[in-house]
Design a protein around this motif. Sequence first.
Motif, short mmCIF file in Angstrom:
data_model
loop_
_atom_site.label_atom_id
_atom_site.label_comp_id
_atom_site.label_asym_id
_atom_site.label_seq_id
_atom_site.Cartn_x
_atom_site.Cartn_y
_atom_site.Cartn_z
N ASP A 52 33.47 35.66 21.73
CA ASP A 52 32.50 34.87 22.51
C ASP A 52 31.49 35.72 23.28
OD1 ASP A 52 33.95 32.73 21.57
OD2 ASP A 52 35.20 32.58 23.35
N VAL A 89 27.82 36.06 24.00
CA VAL A 89 26.70 35.13 23.90
C VAL A 89 25.40 35.92 23.73
CG1 VAL A 89 25.42 33.29 25.07
CG2 VAL A 89 27.90 33.47 25.37
N SER A 114 21.23 35.41 23.04
CA SER A 114 20.13 34.44 23.04
C SER A 114 19.44 34.41 21.69
CB SER A 114 19.11 34.80 24.12
OG SER A 114 17.96 33.98 24.01
N ASN A 135 17.43 37.89 25.72
CA ASN A 135 18.86 38.11 25.91
C ASN A 135 19.17 38.69 27.29
OD1 ASN A 135 21.42 37.76 24.56
ND2 ASN A 135 21.62 39.99 24.59
N LEU A 146 19.08 35.84 29.79
CA LEU A 146 20.25 34.98 29.63
C LEU A 146 21.49 35.69 30.17
CD1 LEU A 146 21.41 32.32 28.57
CD2 LEU A 146 21.77 33.44 26.36
N ALA A 147 21.63 36.99 29.89
CA ALA A 147 22.78 37.74 30.38
C ALA A 147 22.83 37.76 31.90
CB ALA A 147 22.76 39.16 29.83
N GLU A 197 24.74 34.74 33.09
CA GLU A 197 26.09 34.54 32.57
C GLU A 197 27.11 34.90 33.65
OE1 GLU A 197 27.03 36.00 28.63
OE2 GLU A 197 24.88 36.17 28.17
N PRO A 198 28.38 34.50 33.46
CA PRO A 198 28.94 33.92 32.25
C PRO A 198 28.86 32.40 32.23
CG PRO A 198 30.69 34.38 33.80
CD PRO A 198 29.41 34.86 34.45
N PHE A 199 29.02 31.85 31.03
CA PHE A 199 29.21 30.42 30.83
C PHE A 199 30.70 30.16 30.65
CE2 PHE A 199 24.83 31.05 29.54
CZ PHE A 199 24.18 29.95 30.08
N ASP A 200 31.12 28.98 31.02
CA ASP A 200 32.52 28.59 30.83
C ASP A 200 32.68 28.09 29.39
OD1 ASP A 200 35.11 27.77 30.91
OD2 ASP A 200 34.80 26.15 32.36
N VAL A 229 23.26 26.22 24.91
CA VAL A 229 23.77 26.40 26.27
C VAL A 229 22.77 25.79 27.26
CG1 VAL A 229 25.09 28.47 25.72
CG2 VAL A 229 22.72 28.70 26.46
N ASN A 282 21.68 28.94 35.49
CA ASN A 282 22.80 28.56 34.64
C ASN A 282 23.12 27.09 34.88
OD1 ASN A 282 25.56 28.09 33.75
ND2 ASN A 282 25.74 30.30 33.52
#
Length: 306
Positions: A157, A159, A161, A168, A171-172, A175-178, A249, A270
């Motif tokens: 996992d 992630v 973009s 990317n 987006l980083a 993060e994080p996403f659950d 996302v 997020n």
Amino acid sequence: MVVAERPAASAFACGRCGAELRFDGLRAQSCPYCASPNVLEHPESRDRPAPRFVLTFAGDAAAARRTLARWLGRRRLFADSAFARGSALHLRGVYLPAYLYSAVGTTDYSAQIGENYTETEDYTVLDERRRPVTKQRTITRTEYRPLAGRHVGYLADVVVSASAGLDNAELAAIEPFDLKQLRRYAPALVSGWIAEEFSRDADACMHAGRREAGDLLGDQLRRFMPGDSHSDLTYRSTVSWESLDPILVPVWVLAVRYRDDKPPIRVAINGQTGAVFGRVPLSIGKLVAALTVLLAIAAALWWWLA
């Protein structure tokens, strides 16, 4: 019973930043990434992957606006006045395309492993009468031994973009996403939202996933090292059993075109956790004025205390 079929969402491409968007039931919109009004209809293409999974928004627009307002409020003092007038009302919710990269990493390594041990030693001090007194103390020393081997770990996992509008690194930064909340994609889950098409090539995203995987493998290896410490760690990693799953996302985006001669400023939030990332343009005039006031106060204090 006759059921009316819902009109299909319209596909558009931003003429400025290149993001390819899908607006459910809307024919005209401004781009959420660069605030450009010239969003044009884009022909459908068969080479874009369909999302396999989706993470849904955890809160509504009102909660996101409050988060953004707090973030902006702490930065307005020295922000460019044109940017400071940007409103949280322009915040847009976007389902952003990304890939979940997973792989098995194999790493050959060598290092010096440190093991701590204690020794007692004598030392001499002078007492209150200037006479030498011998005391003892415990000191910690480290003995190093060479170690080499192979470490195998699973990278799950990562992630990456796949968006032309939000790269990317951005987006980083939020993060994080659950990822435990991933759901199998269904059109109803994103109905009524802006959804960006997969704008980056899958091969490019695969390479980006490998680069990020290399950093994660290094982190895994450092945590794996035995002993109390280590040094001179060198390693070489390879990946296998790679997979790349297309997902969507949730991201809230504010784009402000605050000056005609400047690129738009973008703030990303997020959609699950509320983590915020953005770079606020500073006002040189405000900074100079603040510095002048501080110097004046310092001069006044110096004159008063002198």
